[in-house]
Design a protein around this motif. Structure first.
Motif, PDB file in Angstrom:
ATOM      1  N   ALA A  73      73.335  47.528 122.311  1.00 27.09           N
ATOM      2  CA  ALA A  73      72.659  48.822 122.195  1.00 27.09           C
ATOM      3  C   ALA A  73      72.238  49.093 120.748  1.00 27.09           C
ATOM      4  N   LEU A  74      73.115  48.754 119.812  1.00 27.70           N
ATOM      5  CA  LEU A  74      72.807  48.948 118.397  1.00 27.70           C
ATOM      6  C   LEU A  74      71.598  48.115 117.994  1.00 27.70           C
ATOM      7  N   ARG A  75      71.590  46.863 118.394  1.00 29.82           N
ATOM      8  CA  ARG A  75      70.484  45.974 118.040  1.00 29.82           C
ATOM      9  C   ARG A  75      69.162  46.471 118.641  1.00 29.82           C
ATOM     10  N   THR A  79      63.942  49.074 117.858  1.00 28.81           N
ATOM     11  CA  THR A  79      63.002  50.104 118.308  1.00 28.81           C
ATOM     12  C   THR A  79      62.680  51.072 117.166  1.00 28.81           C
ATOM     13  N   ALA A  80      63.702  51.425 116.396  1.00 25.77           N
ATOM     14  CA  ALA A  80      63.519  52.339 115.263  1.00 25.77           C
ATOM     15  C   ALA A  80      62.901  51.643 114.053  1.00 25.77           C
ATOM     16  N   MET A 110      71.784  56.873 117.141  1.00 26.50           N
ATOM     17  CA  MET A 110      71.133  56.250 118.297  1.00 26.50           C
ATOM     18  C   MET A 110      70.755  57.249 119.374  1.00 26.50           C
ATOM     19  N   THR A 111      71.399  58.420 119.399  1.00 23.34           N
ATOM     20  CA  THR A 111      71.125  59.374 120.467  1.00 23.34           C
ATOM     21  C   THR A 111      70.214  60.523 120.044  1.00 23.34           C
ATOM     22  N   ALA A 158      63.789  61.099 112.509  1.00 23.95           N
ATOM     23  CA  ALA A 158      63.687  60.558 113.864  1.00 23.95           C
ATOM     24  C   ALA A 158      64.480  59.274 114.041  1.00 23.95           C
ATOM     25  N   ASP A 159      64.615  58.478 112.981  1.00 24.02           N
ATOM     26  CA  ASP A 159      65.349  57.214 113.105  1.00 24.02           C
ATOM     27  C   ASP A 159      66.856  57.398 112.979  1.00 24.02           C
ATOM     28  N   GLY A 160      67.302  58.644 112.850  1.00 30.35           N
ATOM     29  CA  GLY A 160      68.731  58.930 112.783  1.00 30.35           C
ATOM     30  C   GLY A 160      69.288  59.062 111.389  1.00 30.35           C
ATOM     31  N   ARG A 161      68.480  58.771 110.380  1.00 31.51           N
ATOM     32  CA  ARG A 161      68.971  58.879 109.010  1.00 31.51           C
ATOM     33  C   ARG A 161      69.192  60.324 108.616  1.00 31.51           C
TER      34      ARG A 161
END
Length: 197
Positions: A20-22, A27-28, A68-69, A179-182
């Motif tokens: 899932a992480l990969r 995707t991000a 990731m969410t 958006a990428d979670g950062r």
């Protein structure tokens, strides 16, 4: 006599998380090294996580799950960047953990007496005043990285010379996510304490 070989199997939950992480990272469009920098680990560690060979520490796992969410809204990220760059205030946007510069306003660049092109992607930590360093140390106890606090205002001493000119007498840090979670930090400078703080 045959040698006994120990079969090492990857625990199923670690393998699922790694996959899932990969998938999320690809995707991000975040490189392993970039994610490693954000989390304060090595690229090899991220690789081991993705292969299911190692599990992140609990706080890193939670941070990755949060990243990731989160809903991806790249258009909003571009709008924030545009607003920062066009602001008439002394404002800049950095990555929260690495302090890497993402963008800055023209008044901020005027204060720094340099174009931000040579600073983009570079950590601004080396330019921190004693007050900035003290404010940074106070973040963890207040729950900054656990989303229990999302802004802090503090007094700062100005500096005219090297390593960088800083004229903010008060600094406001506001934390939010791209958006990428950062996690990022919007930094705004003031000549006096804002009335609403």
């Amino acid at each position: 006599m045959q040698p006994i070989t120990k079969q090492t199997s990857i625990p199923e939950d670690m393998a699922r998380f790694g996959l899932a992480l990969r998938q999320w990272r690809r995707t991000a469009e975040i490189k392993q090294q970039r994610l490693a920098d954000i989390l304060g680990v090595t690229q090899a560690t991220v690789s081991r996580w993705e292969k299911g060979m190692q599990h992140p520490a609990p706080f890193q796992h939670q941070l990755l799950q949060d990243m990731m969410t989160r809903n991806r809204n790249v258009r909003l990220d571009h709008a924030v960047k545009r607003l920062v760059m066009q602001s008439c205030q002394r404002v800049h946007l950095i990555e929260d953990r690495s302090h890497r510069l993402l963008c800055s306003s023209q008044p901020r660049q005027k204060e720094w007496q340099r174009n931000d092109q040579d600073l983009l992607g570079q950590s601004l930590w080396r330019f921190a005043t004693a007050e900035i360093a003290a404010a940074e140390k106070s973040l963890h106890p207040m729950g900054w990285h656990d989303d229990q606090a999302d802004h802090v205002l503090f007094a700062n001493s100005t500096r005219e010379g090297a390593p960088m000119r800083i004229i903010d007498q008060y600094i406001l840090w506001e934390r939010f996510y791209l958006a990428d979670g950062r996690a990022v930090r919007l930094t705004t400078g003031f000549d006096h304490r804002p009335a609403d703080y």
